[in-house]
Design a protein around this motif. Structure first.
Motif, PDB file in Angstrom:
ATOM      1  N   SER A  25       0.853  -1.191   0.000  1.00  0.00           N
ATOM      2  CA  SER A  25       0.000   0.000   0.000  1.00  0.00           C
ATOM      3  C   SER A  25       0.884   1.234   0.000  1.00  0.00           C
ATOM      4  N   GLY A  26       0.367   2.295  -0.605  1.00  0.00           N
ATOM      5  CA  GLY A  26       1.153   3.520  -0.668  1.00  0.00           C
ATOM      6  C   GLY A  26       2.365   3.400  -1.567  1.00  0.00           C
ATOM      7  N   TYR A  27       2.322   2.443  -2.473  1.00  0.00           N
ATOM      8  CA  TYR A  27       3.485   2.140  -3.327  1.00  0.00           C
ATOM      9  C   TYR A  27       3.214   2.658  -4.722  1.00  0.00           C
ATOM     10  N   THR A  28       4.091   3.518  -5.210  1.00  0.00           N
ATOM     11  CA  THR A  28       3.841   4.139  -6.498  1.00  0.00           C
ATOM     12  C   THR A  28       4.581   3.469  -7.645  1.00  0.00           C
ATOM     13  N   TYR A  29       5.464   2.527  -7.342  1.00  0.00           N
ATOM     14  CA  TYR A  29       6.257   1.892  -8.389  1.00  0.00           C
ATOM     15  C   TYR A  29       5.500   0.690  -8.939  1.00  0.00           C
ATOM     16  N   LYS A  30       4.419   0.948  -9.638  1.00  0.00           N
ATOM     17  CA  LYS A  30       3.522  -0.135 -10.041  1.00  0.00           C
ATOM     18  C   LYS A  30       4.160  -1.125 -10.993  1.00  0.00           C
ATOM     19  N   THR A  31       5.126  -0.723 -11.736  1.00  0.00           N
ATOM     20  CA  THR A  31       5.699  -1.643 -12.715  1.00  0.00           C
ATOM     21  C   THR A  31       7.078  -2.122 -12.300  1.00  0.00           C
ATOM     22  N   ASN A  32       7.398  -1.950 -11.042  1.00  0.00           N
ATOM     23  CA  ASN A  32       8.727  -2.336 -10.615  1.00  0.00           C
ATOM     24  C   ASN A  32       8.735  -3.734 -10.019  1.00  0.00           C
ATOM     25  N   TYR A  33       9.858  -4.129  -9.533  1.00  0.00           N
ATOM     26  CA  TYR A  33      10.004  -5.520  -9.124  1.00  0.00           C
ATOM     27  C   TYR A  33       9.785  -5.722  -7.625  1.00  0.00           C
ATOM     28  N   MET A  34       9.492  -6.958  -7.292  1.00  0.00           N
ATOM     29  CA  MET A  34       9.275  -7.361  -5.906  1.00  0.00           C
ATOM     30  C   MET A  34       9.932  -8.716  -5.691  1.00  0.00           C
ATOM     31  N   GLY A  35      10.069  -9.094  -4.443  1.00  0.00           N
ATOM     32  CA  GLY A  35      10.740 -10.354  -4.176  1.00  0.00           C
ATOM     33  C   GLY A  35      10.438 -10.902  -2.798  1.00  0.00           C
ATOM     34  N   TRP A  36      11.015 -12.060  -2.540  1.00  0.00           N
ATOM     35  CA  TRP A  36      10.880 -12.730  -1.239  1.00  0.00           C
ATOM     36  C   TRP A  36      12.257 -13.091  -0.700  1.00  0.00           C
ATOM     37  N   PHE A  37      12.423 -12.874   0.577  1.00  0.00           N
ATOM     38  CA  PHE A  37      13.611 -13.267   1.314  1.00  0.00           C
ATOM     39  C   PHE A  37      13.185 -14.126   2.486  1.00  0.00           C
ATOM     40  N   ARG A  38      14.136 -14.800   3.102  1.00  0.00           N
ATOM     41  CA  ARG A  38      13.822 -15.561   4.301  1.00  0.00           C
ATOM     42  C   ARG A  38      15.007 -15.546   5.252  1.00  0.00           C
ATOM     43  N   GLN A  39      14.691 -15.736   6.516  1.00  0.00           N
ATOM     44  CA  GLN A  39      15.729 -15.792   7.535  1.00  0.00           C
ATOM     45  C   GLN A  39      15.403 -16.893   8.516  1.00  0.00           C
ATOM     46  N   ALA A  40      16.267 -17.888   8.563  1.00  0.00           N
ATOM     47  CA  ALA A  40      16.122 -18.990   9.508  1.00  0.00           C
ATOM     48  C   ALA A  40      16.846 -18.633  10.801  1.00  0.00           C
ATOM     49  N   PRO A  41      16.476 -19.261  11.915  1.00  0.00           N
ATOM     50  CA  PRO A  41      17.136 -18.973  13.197  1.00  0.00           C
ATOM     51  C   PRO A  41      18.641 -19.162  13.099  1.00  0.00           C
ATOM     52  N   GLY A  42      19.387 -18.161  13.543  1.00  0.00           N
ATOM     53  CA  GLY A  42      20.833 -18.251  13.554  1.00  0.00           C
ATOM     54  C   GLY A  42      21.501 -18.064  12.209  1.00  0.00           C
ATOM     55  N   LYS A  43      20.712 -17.727  11.190  1.00  0.00           N
ATOM     56  CA  LYS A  43      21.271 -17.551   9.844  1.00  0.00           C
ATOM     57  C   LYS A  43      20.985 -16.146   9.334  1.00  0.00           C
ATOM     58  N   GLU A  46      18.395 -14.381   3.443  1.00  0.00           N
ATOM     59  CA  GLU A  46      18.812 -14.773   2.116  1.00  0.00           C
ATOM     60  C   GLU A  46      17.690 -14.547   1.109  1.00  0.00           C
ATOM     61  N   GLY A  47      18.072 -14.246  -0.106  1.00  0.00           N
ATOM     62  CA  GLY A  47      17.095 -14.076  -1.160  1.00  0.00           C
ATOM     63  C   GLY A  47      16.504 -15.403  -1.572  1.00  0.00           C
ATOM     64  N   VAL A  48      15.210 -15.429  -1.813  1.00  0.00           N
ATOM     65  CA  VAL A  48      14.516 -16.645  -2.229  1.00  0.00           C
ATOM     66  C   VAL A  48      14.106 -16.541  -3.700  1.00  0.00           C
ATOM     67  N   ALA A  49      13.439 -15.464  -4.051  1.00  0.00           N
ATOM     68  CA  ALA A  49      12.967 -15.285  -5.420  1.00  0.00           C
ATOM     69  C   ALA A  49      12.661 -13.815  -5.661  1.00  0.00           C
ATOM     70  N   ALA A  50      12.781 -13.416  -6.917  1.00  0.00           N
ATOM     71  CA  ALA A  50      12.457 -12.038  -7.286  1.00  0.00           C
ATOM     72  C   ALA A  50      11.855 -12.035  -8.677  1.00  0.00           C
ATOM     73  N   ILE A  51      11.026 -11.028  -8.929  1.00  0.00           N
ATOM     74  CA  ILE A  51      10.350 -10.968 -10.223  1.00  0.00           C
ATOM     75  C   ILE A  51      10.185  -9.531 -10.679  1.00  0.00           C
ATOM     76  N   HIS A  52      10.433  -9.312 -11.964  1.00  0.00           N
ATOM     77  CA  HIS A  52      10.141  -8.049 -12.622  1.00  0.00           C
ATOM     78  C   HIS A  52       9.267  -8.414 -13.814  1.00  0.00           C
ATOM     79  N   TYR A  94       9.628 -15.475   6.408  1.00  0.00           N
ATOM     80  CA  TYR A  94       9.681 -15.039   5.022  1.00  0.00           C
ATOM     81  C   TYR A  94       9.262 -13.574   4.942  1.00  0.00           C
ATOM     82  N   TYR A  95      10.080 -12.793   4.235  1.00  0.00           N
ATOM     83  CA  TYR A  95       9.853 -11.365   4.102  1.00  0.00           C
ATOM     84  C   TYR A  95       9.599 -10.999   2.649  1.00  0.00           C
ATOM     85  N   CYS A  96       8.624 -10.151   2.454  1.00  0.00           N
ATOM     86  CA  CYS A  96       8.352  -9.581   1.148  1.00  0.00           C
ATOM     87  C   CYS A  96       9.192  -8.313   0.994  1.00  0.00           C
TER      88      CYS A  96
END
Length: 128
Positions: A25-43, A46-52, A94-96
């Motif tokens: 929400s409140g995001y003006t970059y409608k045609t830009n890219y997004m992705g997913w990251f994750r963080q496990a305990p003690g680690k 890290e990047g998981v996937a990204a898309i443009h 998992y983080y967006c």
């Protein structure tokens, strides 16, 4: 103010599936890219996937190739992560992420991605 809200996390047994969703929400970059990251305990995170979607660029971490699928709905400023054949090693928060000026660069696949905005995270737990 840009806000990213993830949903769809939870607990599942090994071999199961989950679908994560993230809407900005409140995001003006409608045609830009997004992705997913994750963080496990003690680690580290890290990047998981990204898309443009507009440029037809998609990247996956080696650990999830063939099991996870990322998709984007630019009209909704949304990104999704379909996760199949989950293993306990996929357990993490998992983080967006969304692109924006002033962000940090990350390498994922054959591309470099600059992410500025982050969601609060959603827990994914896979039991054996």
């Amino acid at each position: 103010q840009v806000q990213l809200v993830e949903s769809g996390g939870g607990s599942v047994q090994a071999g199961g599936s989950l679908r994560l969703s993230c809407e900005a929400s409140g995001y003006t970059y409608k045609t830009n890219y997004m992705g997913w990251f994750r963080q496990a305990p003690g680690k580290e995170r890290e990047g998981v996937a990204a898309i443009h979607q507009r440029l037809g660029r998609i990247a996956y971490a080696d650990a999830v190739k063939g099991r996870f699928t990322i998709s984007q709905d630019t009209a909704k400023n949304a990104v999704y992560l379909q996760m199949n054949s989950l293993t306990p090693e996929d357990t993490a928060i998992y983080y967006c992420a969304a692109a924006g000026d002033g962000g940090s660069w990350y390498s994922l696949g054959s591309f470099s991605w600059k992410f500025r905005y982050w969601g609060q995270g959603t827990q994914v737990t896979v039991s054996s």
